[in-house]
Motif scaffolding. Sequence first.
Motif, mmCIF file in Angstrom:
data_model
loop_
_atom_site.group_PDB
_atom_site.id
_atom_site.type_symbol
_atom_site.label_atom_id
_atom_site.label_comp_id
_atom_site.label_asym_id
_atom_site.label_seq_id
_atom_site.Cartn_x
_atom_site.Cartn_y
_atom_site.Cartn_z
ATOM 1 N N ASN B 74 76.482 10.142 75.786
ATOM 2 C CA ASN B 74 75.212 10.501 75.129
ATOM 3 C C ASN B 74 74.483 9.283 74.573
ATOM 4 O OD1 ASN B 74 75.289 13.543 75.095
ATOM 5 N ND2 ASN B 74 77.296 13.052 74.259
ATOM 6 N N SER B 102 73.088 10.611 89.782
ATOM 7 C CA SER B 102 71.712 11.053 89.997
ATOM 8 C C SER B 102 71.305 10.866 91.457
ATOM 9 C CB SER B 102 70.756 10.251 89.119
ATOM 10 O OG SER B 102 71.108 10.395 87.773
ATOM 11 N N GLU B 106 65.744 11.980 91.702
ATOM 12 C CA GLU B 106 65.803 11.899 90.233
ATOM 13 C C GLU B 106 65.548 10.469 89.767
ATOM 14 O OE1 GLU B 106 68.992 15.151 88.636
ATOM 15 O OE2 GLU B 106 69.744 13.740 90.108
ATOM 16 N N ILE B 110 62.457 9.135 87.361
ATOM 17 C CA ILE B 110 62.633 8.344 86.128
ATOM 18 C C ILE B 110 61.875 7.024 86.242
ATOM 19 C CG2 ILE B 110 64.318 7.061 84.727
ATOM 20 C CD1 ILE B 110 65.170 9.723 84.180
ATOM 21 N N SER B 113 58.358 7.570 85.534
ATOM 22 C CA SER B 113 58.070 7.798 84.114
ATOM 23 C C SER B 113 58.043 6.498 83.313
ATOM 24 C CB SER B 113 59.084 8.778 83.512
ATOM 25 O OG SER B 113 60.331 8.152 83.369
ATOM 26 N N LEU B 141 68.043 5.995 80.752
ATOM 27 C CA LEU B 141 67.573 7.382 80.666
ATOM 28 C C LEU B 141 68.241 8.291 81.702
ATOM 29 C CD1 LEU B 141 63.758 6.740 80.097
ATOM 30 C CD2 LEU B 141 65.382 7.631 78.423
ATOM 31 N N LEU B 142 68.782 7.688 82.763
ATOM 32 C CA LEU B 142 69.410 8.490 83.831
ATOM 33 C C LEU B 142 70.551 9.362 83.301
ATOM 34 C CD1 LEU B 142 69.538 6.035 86.850
ATOM 35 C CD2 LEU B 142 68.374 8.246 86.785
ATOM 36 N N LYS B 144 70.609 10.847 80.590
ATOM 37 C CA LYS B 144 70.027 11.804 79.615
ATOM 38 C C LYS B 144 70.645 11.616 78.220
ATOM 39 C CE LYS B 144 69.011 15.161 83.216
ATOM 40 N NZ LYS B 144 69.554 14.369 84.343
ATOM 41 N N LYS B 146 71.166 11.072 74.118
ATOM 42 C CA LYS B 146 70.569 11.613 72.897
ATOM 43 C C LYS B 146 70.033 10.475 72.041
ATOM 44 C CE LYS B 146 73.241 15.818 72.075
ATOM 45 N NZ LYS B 146 74.234 16.422 71.191
ATOM 46 N N LYS B 175 58.238 11.926 75.819
ATOM 47 C CA LYS B 175 58.677 12.673 76.996
ATOM 48 C C LYS B 175 60.115 13.154 76.886
ATOM 49 C CE LYS B 175 58.319 12.599 81.967
ATOM 50 N NZ LYS B 175 57.872 11.908 83.146
ATOM 51 N N TYR B 176 61.009 12.286 76.389
ATOM 52 C CA TYR B 176 62.442 12.614 76.409
ATOM 53 C C TYR B 176 62.986 13.016 75.036
ATOM 54 C CZ TYR B 176 62.247 10.598 81.073
ATOM 55 O OH TYR B 176 61.923 10.336 82.374
ATOM 56 N N VAL B 178 64.078 11.329 72.584
ATOM 57 C CA VAL B 178 65.341 10.638 72.326
ATOM 58 C C VAL B 178 65.253 9.836 71.017
ATOM 59 C CG1 VAL B 178 64.636 8.642 73.742
ATOM 60 C CG2 VAL B 178 67.035 9.130 73.444
#
Lengths: 271, 235
Positions: B74, B102, B106, B110, B113, B141-142, B144, B146, B175-176, B178
Amino acid sequence: MFELLQLEFMQRAFIAGIVLAPLLAVLGSFVTLRKMSFFADGIAHASLLGVALSILVGVAPFGGALIIGVVFGVLIFFLERYTSIASDAVIGIMFTTGLALGIILISLQPGYQPDLISFLFGNILAITWSNVWIIAILSVGILSTVIFMFKKLTLTSLSEELAWTSGISTKYVNLLFYILLSVAVVLGVKLLGIILVSALLITPPVTAKLVTGSFRSYVMSSVVFSLIAFVGGLFASYYLDLPSGASIVMSATIIFIVVLLYTKILNNKKI
Amino acid sequence: MNALEINDVSFEYVKDISVIDNVSFSIPEKATTILIGPNGSGKTTLLKIMIGLLEPTSGTVRVYGKKPKDMRNNIGYVPQKLYFDKTFPITVMEFLKLADTSSEDEILSILESVGANNLAPSRIGELSGGQLQRILIARSLLGKPKILFLDEPVSGIDIGGEQNFYELIKDVQEKYGVTMVIVSHEVNVVSQIADQVICINKEMLCSGEPSTALLPEVIEQLYGKNVSLYEHQCK
């Protein structure tokens, strides 16, 4: 042209080399990325202690060299990791110690030691069918392991921090790589000798780096250059009556020079 | 819930010589926190403790209530630099495929983005400092994450690139959603993107919203008497 493959000792050398050349090229791709060529050289030299111990107790030197190679590889790993001593200093101390102990033990043995000379410079005549089997089985095992952990090994080689934060146990990946590389180097010693073995780890990947733009093509090209160097060197040694290890190394060097000149000319044309 | 909690953390590379001395703070979820301090103040060491690369000599670190080691999947991490041979042949796409499982689509999404979808076939070694930062952010970011840690992210970027980077950070956060922790020795980063600032020079000197925490006397303690830079940036 292929009359040489009718000879049994050449068949053994050919099979051993066809298996070893890709193995050393693939591992060499990581060795150049991690700047570990001195490690490979160190393991090769330290393996002389294994040869000497085997001669002393009267067993086949290949097994002794493999065991000592792995022991020194693991020792270097832990000394690098858990002391503040620089990596090149650790390898320098370990390999000269192994070499010195080997020389002392051999000096205690009376008379000429043919095994010693074949390990120093490589000798295809000294490769037995049991050696071929050991080389083939271990090479396939090592290559399979590297393919299985290819992504983890590549990321760990590029950046240990990034690999660790990606959830990879970098300590174990590195330890495994040190062990696999140590075994592969000692397998290569049988064919090329202690002094020359690192050439097949370094020269084909460095040659491939000159002409490739992606990691996949880099590894594949390293394998191709390594195989060409081996086959070319073996043929040259047979037809020109030259030492096999040195011929294979010179074959790799000639390929490197040709590719280097080709890329230089190509770049000049682009300008 | 706090994304990160640091309690009485100290760290010594050599016995009895503290690099970090009894530092405590918390970082709220989905905020952007800047950890500032001069060179040699222990910021990068603290960052390595926060992501679990180093164990503190004393004290505790919790990421979403767990040890950093147990939260690695995370945690996103963008290092200051990638120390490897720049002539090494590896493309951006190959590099990003190393991160996790990924798919190519995907990864391209990313990359888009972070404004770097055209860089997929480029060699990593050919990228500029700003482009490499975008790729490293995309990589982080791949998984995901936190919480995303960035170490001196504008150090290799020119002034124009810095502004683009700040906009990118804002976009990524929107966007994410985070939590972001950015380590920097540059004060002007704070005025650009920080929700919270933590000042450190071995020990903690300030913590809170930039307007209330980053007082001139704190800046003086951190960097000496040259405080005009921050005041100018704020204006």
